[in-house]
Each structure stands twice: as C-alpha cells, then as structure tokens.
Design a protein around this motif. Structure first.
Motif, PDB file in Angstrom:
ATOM      1  N   SER A   1      -7.011   0.902   2.238  1.00 55.17           N
ATOM      2  CA  SER A   1      -6.194  -0.270   1.926  1.00 55.17           C
ATOM      3  C   SER A   1      -7.072  -1.467   1.594  1.00 55.17           C
ATOM      4  O   SER A   1      -8.285  -1.453   1.806  1.00 55.17           O
TER       5      SER A   1
ATOM      6  N   TYR B   1       1.907  -2.041   6.286  1.00 56.94           N
ATOM      7  CA  TYR B   1       1.128  -0.809   6.221  1.00 56.94           C
ATOM      8  C   TYR B   1       0.249  -0.671   7.461  1.00 56.94           C
ATOM      9  O   TYR B   1       0.128   0.408   8.046  1.00 56.94           O
ATOM     10  N   CYS B   2      -0.347  -1.789   7.900  1.00 55.08           N
ATOM     11  CA  CYS B   2      -1.229  -1.795   9.060  1.00 55.08           C
ATOM     12  C   CYS B   2      -0.450  -1.370  10.321  1.00 55.08           C
ATOM     13  O   CYS B   2      -0.903  -0.534  11.095  1.00 55.08           O
TER      14      CYS B   2
ATOM     15  N   ASP C   1      -2.052  -5.887   3.938  1.00 58.88           N
ATOM     16  CA  ASP C   1      -0.655  -5.450   3.987  1.00 58.88           C
ATOM     17  C   ASP C   1      -0.252  -5.229   5.455  1.00 58.88           C
ATOM     18  O   ASP C   1      -0.583  -4.208   6.052  1.00 58.88           O
TER      19      ASP C   1
ATOM     20  N   CYS D   1      -6.414  -5.119   7.296  1.00 58.18           N
ATOM     21  CA  CYS D   1      -5.508  -4.854   6.178  1.00 58.18           C
ATOM     22  C   CYS D   1      -4.815  -6.143   5.776  1.00 58.18           C
ATOM     23  O   CYS D   1      -4.369  -6.914   6.625  1.00 58.18           O
TER      24      CYS D   1
ATOM     25  N   GLU E   1       0.837  -1.204   0.000  1.00 59.64           N
ATOM     26  CA  GLU E   1       0.000   0.000   0.000  1.00 59.64           C
ATOM     27  C   GLU E   1       0.870   1.252   0.000  1.00 59.64           C
ATOM     28  O   GLU E   1       0.520   2.263  -0.599  1.00 59.64           O
TER      29      GLU E   1
END
Lengths: 257, 284
Positions: free
Chosen positions: B255, B277-278, B274, B272, B118
């Motif tokens: 996302s 990213y989370c 990802d 999420c 993301e």
C-alpha cells in the motif's frame, strides 16, 4: 528539364482595414534559394511572412507549397495538416529569440520539442540529436542542460535556429534574425546561416531591413514599399543598379564600411 | 418520501442540496463526459456552501448522481477521519439522509481527494474525484483556446518536454502526483492530485470514475474498463513509488505509505495512507 519551385505565391493580398499591408504580391522560391525581402518599417515585410505561413488570415491570393509528392495549396490544407507542416517541413525563426524559444526549459528540451511533437519517445535519442544540433550551431554541447536565459543574445538566436532545424525543414522563414545583435555577433550568425543553407540545401525567405545582410546571404531580392513590391531581381543586380527611386534611395542611404 | 428519510435530513433543502434542474444539467454534462472518455466538458458550476479548493467540483458531481439507496464514503488523503472527509460526509448525511460508511467494499459512491482506495473497486461502484486544475497542458500553454486546439488535434508533444526536463534534472521522471495519462489512446488527462502510485489503478478499472473541477467548471470521466496509460519515454518507462519497509500498524507492503513525524527528535514512522485498508489488514 525545368526545376520546380518549392513555393509559389500568387497575388497575395492582406489588408488591415484601410491599410494595404500586402498588395498582390507574387513570387516563386526554388530549392536551395535564399530570397531576401527588404524595405522600411511598416512596408509589410513581416505581414507578408506571416501571411505566407498562414499565421494570419489572408484576404485573397494563393500560396502553393510543392513538396516531393504533390503541390499543396496552403489555404485549402486542413488545419491539423498545416500545423504539422509548420513543425516539420517548415520553420519560423523569430526576430526576438524569446518568442521562438521556451525560456523556462533547458536548451536540450527546446531542441527536442519538435522531435517530441512528431512522436519521438526515446529520451536517449532525443538527447543525442539535441547535442548534435547544438554542435552544428556552434554552441558547446555541454551547455545542453543550461537554460536559454543564461545564453547571450547571439547564442539564443543560434539555439532558436537549432530548434527549428532539428526536423530538417525544407523551408525556413526568418523575420529579422540578426536584429538586436551587435556587428561581430551578427557576422558570426550570418556565416553560420550561409554554411547551414549550403550543407542542408535549405530554402529561406529572409526578411530584414539591413542591406548588408541581404548582400551577404540572399540570392534574390525583393524590395517592398507601402505593401507593394517595387523591385525584384538578383541581389547584386538590384543593389548595384537600382531602378526604382525608393531602392536608389535605400542603397545610397546605406553607410559603407 | 418516506418518513425515516425526512426525519434525518435538514428541513428546507432539496435532496442533495442542489435543485433538480442543476443536478440534471450536471448529469447531462457527465453523460457527455462518459461518452468521450478523458475529454473535458464545461458545466455551469454553482456556488456551494464551502470555498473553492475544498472540493466543490466533487461535491456537485456527488450531489448530481447520489440516490436514496446509495452508501457514501468520503476519502481525504486516504483517510476517512480528516476534516474534509468528515465534513463532506456529514453534509451529505444532512441534505440526503443517505447511509455513510468508511468501508470501501460497502460503499456504492466514493468521493475522494488525493487517493484511490487500496481495496480493488468493483462493478457498480462510482468514484468521484475532486479536481483542482483539469487541464494537463496548462503549465506549458496558458491560453485556453490553444489548449483546446491541442486536444482536438492530439498535439501532445509539449507534455513530453516536462518529462524530458524531469529526467534531465533528476535522472528520473520526478512528477510524483497528478501524473498525466492518455485515456483510451486519445485524450490526455490529469488524474487529479493522486500519487503516481495510484495511476495503474485507473487503467481498466471496473468502477465508473467521474471527475469534477468546481472553480475551473469542467467535468470529465473514465467509463468502466477504459485503458489509461501513464506517459513515459521508451528508455525511461513509467514506474510507481516503492518503500523498503512495511506499514508499522498493519504490516502491509503493497500500500501507499505516509511518512509521519512523531516527536521533536526527528522520529518518524511509515503508515498506510488508506485508513480503511489499514484497519481491515490489522483485523485479519
């Protein structure tokens, strides 16, 4: 003013090793004309049809297609243009609809494919065209989302016709379109073919072994035996007054209803 | 070779497992692939110490382009901590002794299966995709010579038949992953099984994107800043998935969310896919 032929075939020859499948065949086809090619199995009818469309390599001879602009020699046409021609101005109807159709996609997609091939990218328009052509070949338009394997043999053959005609070709090559259909279904398909040819001003090369079919449809007739054209002329003339022994045999062997 | 690297790597293997000649031949293939964006280049795929379908194509590409100064990140379904990701990361740590990371921003080389991070990629980063089936036209044309000809002549109408069928059956284009794209207005490409959600990230991406299919022996690539357009109809434009709820861990609404079943009563949560990213979103 003389009418220009749509297609001229000159001295077309194709051999499979020792076997002469097509031996120096020449003819011209005019706009709106139906040419029947008749002969026994193995006489080179289908090979001739495939050779004209350059679906198989030919040994010698020339096939010239006269479209509106200028004559095109098919052998010299680059492959991309030839393939494009085959899916726009020409059409090929197979004997077995399973060879000509995509059996795993719906009737609408089958008809729409040629439109998508030539760059149409509007779902609504493609669908409208598909239902219009279904109606033209006398298939109820509500069957547009049905798969071809749910259709009867005659309907599959008519669907194949719609799939080919959707780009409004000038020339359609048909390889025994009525083979494998029963007599009443055959009659209906022939009826439909005759009216479509007239309304769309199609030129057709029709390969068959059925004398009844050519008598109903073809304007001119070519009789083939052993890779050679033994007789050609107006259909009625050839069938009513056959000159070549093979044609005589063929005509006399036909059962009269 | 410095001693620090020697101590970290498994003895008896060349750097990055493959021998130099093999890596060179794969790099030559990759150069061709970069020169013709989206075009499939055949290469002599090697046996790898794992079975086909587990990312052998991606591993060979990674092994060919990795250098001692690289920092490697491996993603499997968006996560850094699943079996495939952990094993591939450990494999390269063993045979290269390179630094590894879970952070997208720190990585110079990212091997991925099923997702694009993301976090936007930057210039200088390299993405490596594991590809199961590289040929987008395979479903409609089983013959390889014929599909090559279709690519050469740009005959891509048949692919739209699939989209037509989707709309006819479901009312919208239902292809959710491996959604076909046109690269640089010329070649049709399968973006590997990434969700449709990630397709827009392929377009004009500043990172170099390399694709490797081990069993099918094909390489292809997207050079930085290449136009990538997802196929669609004029009256049914391409769109990505949306969710009506945020991620339950980090609250992100932008996302790609996974649906996770959490008990036997049918309870589920949306989080999420990802993981990096989370975590970053939770921290900030």
């Amino acid at each position: 003013m003389t009418i220009q032929p749509l297609l001229t075939v000159e001295q077309l020859t194709k051999t499979y090793g020792e076997i002469q499948a097509c031996d120096r065949i020449s003819f011209s086809l005019y706009p709106g004309q139906i040419l029947g090619i008749i002969g026994e199995s193995g006489s080179g009818k289908t090979t001739l049809l495939n050779a004209i469309a350059h679906r198989l390599p030919i040994d010698s001879g020339q096939v010239t297609y006269h479209n509106s602009i200028k004559p095109t020699h098919l052998a010299q046409l680059p492959e991309p243009d030839r393939r494009r021609l085959m899916r726009t101005e020409w059409g090929f109807v197979q004997q077995n609809p399973r060879d000509g159709l995509r059996m795993n996609v719906t009737a609408g997609a089958n008809i729409g494919e040629r439109l998508m091939d030539i760059g149409q990218r509007h779902y609504g328009n493609i669908r409208t065209a598909a239902s219009k052509w279904l109606a033209q070949v006398e298939i109820p338009p509500e069957r547009i989302d049905a798969f071809p394997h749910t259709f009867s043999g005659g309907m599959q053959q008519r669907l194949q016709l719609a799939r080919v005609l959707v780009t409004q070709p000038k020339l359609v090559l048909m390889d025994e379109p009525t083979g494998g259909l029963d007599v009443s279904v055959q009659a209906r398909l022939l009826d439909l073919l005759r009216s479509l040819v007239r309304t769309l001003n199609l030129s057709v090369i029709l390969v068959t072994h059925d004398i009844g079919v050519v008598r109903l449809l073809a304007h001119r007739l070519m009789v083939m035996q052993g890779g050679q054209v033994v007789e050609q002329g107006l259909t009625d003339q050839v069938l009513d007054d056959p000159q070549h022994p093979y044609t005589q045999q063929l005509v006399s062997a036909t059962l009269l209803p | 070779m410095n001693t620090a690297t020697t101590n970290l790597t498994e003895p008896g293997f060349n750097f990055a497992y493959l021998d130099e000649q093999t890596k060179r031949s794969i790099r030559r293939g990759l150069l061709k692939a970069v020169a013709i964006p989206g075009h499939q280049i055949p290469f002599s795929s090697r046996e790898m110490p794992m079975s086909y379908g587990w990312g052998t194509g991606g591993i060979q590409v990674t092994a060919s382009v990795i250098g001692k100064s690289d920092t490697l990140k491996v993603i499997d379904q968006g996560a850094d901590d699943t079996t495939n990701a952990v094993n591939i990361r450990r494999f390269f740590k063993k045979v290269c002794g390179v630094k590894t990371t879970e952070k997208t921003t720190e990585a110079t080389l990212i091997q991925t299966r099923h997702r694009i991070p993301e976090t936007p990629l930057n210039e200088g980063q390299v993405m490596v995709y594991q590809v199961p089936i590289p040929e987008p036209l395979r479903w409609i044309e089983p013959s390889e010579p014929e599909t090559r000809k279709m690519h050469a002549l740009e005959e891509y109408g048949a692919m739209y038949v699939k989209l037509y069928e989707d709309i006819t059956q479901y009312g919208h284009i239902a292809t959710a992953y491996d959604y076909p794209v046109m690269v640089n207005n010329r070649y049709m490409m399968r973006p590997s099984p990434i969700p449709r959600f990630d397709n827009p990230k392929l377009n004009m991406n500043p990172a170099l994107q390399l694709f490797g299919a081990g069993r099918e022996k094909r390489l292809y690539a997207l050079p930085p800043y290449t136009t990538v357009k997802s196929l669609d109809f004029e009256d049914h434009p391409f769109s990505v998935e949306t969710w009506d709820k945020p991620c339950e861990f980090c609250g992100a609404t932008d996302s790609y969310l996974d649906e996770v079943v959490i008990d036997n009563e049918g309870g589920r949560m949306w989080i999420c896919s990802d993981t990096d990213y989370c975590e970053e979103t939770q921290k900030s």
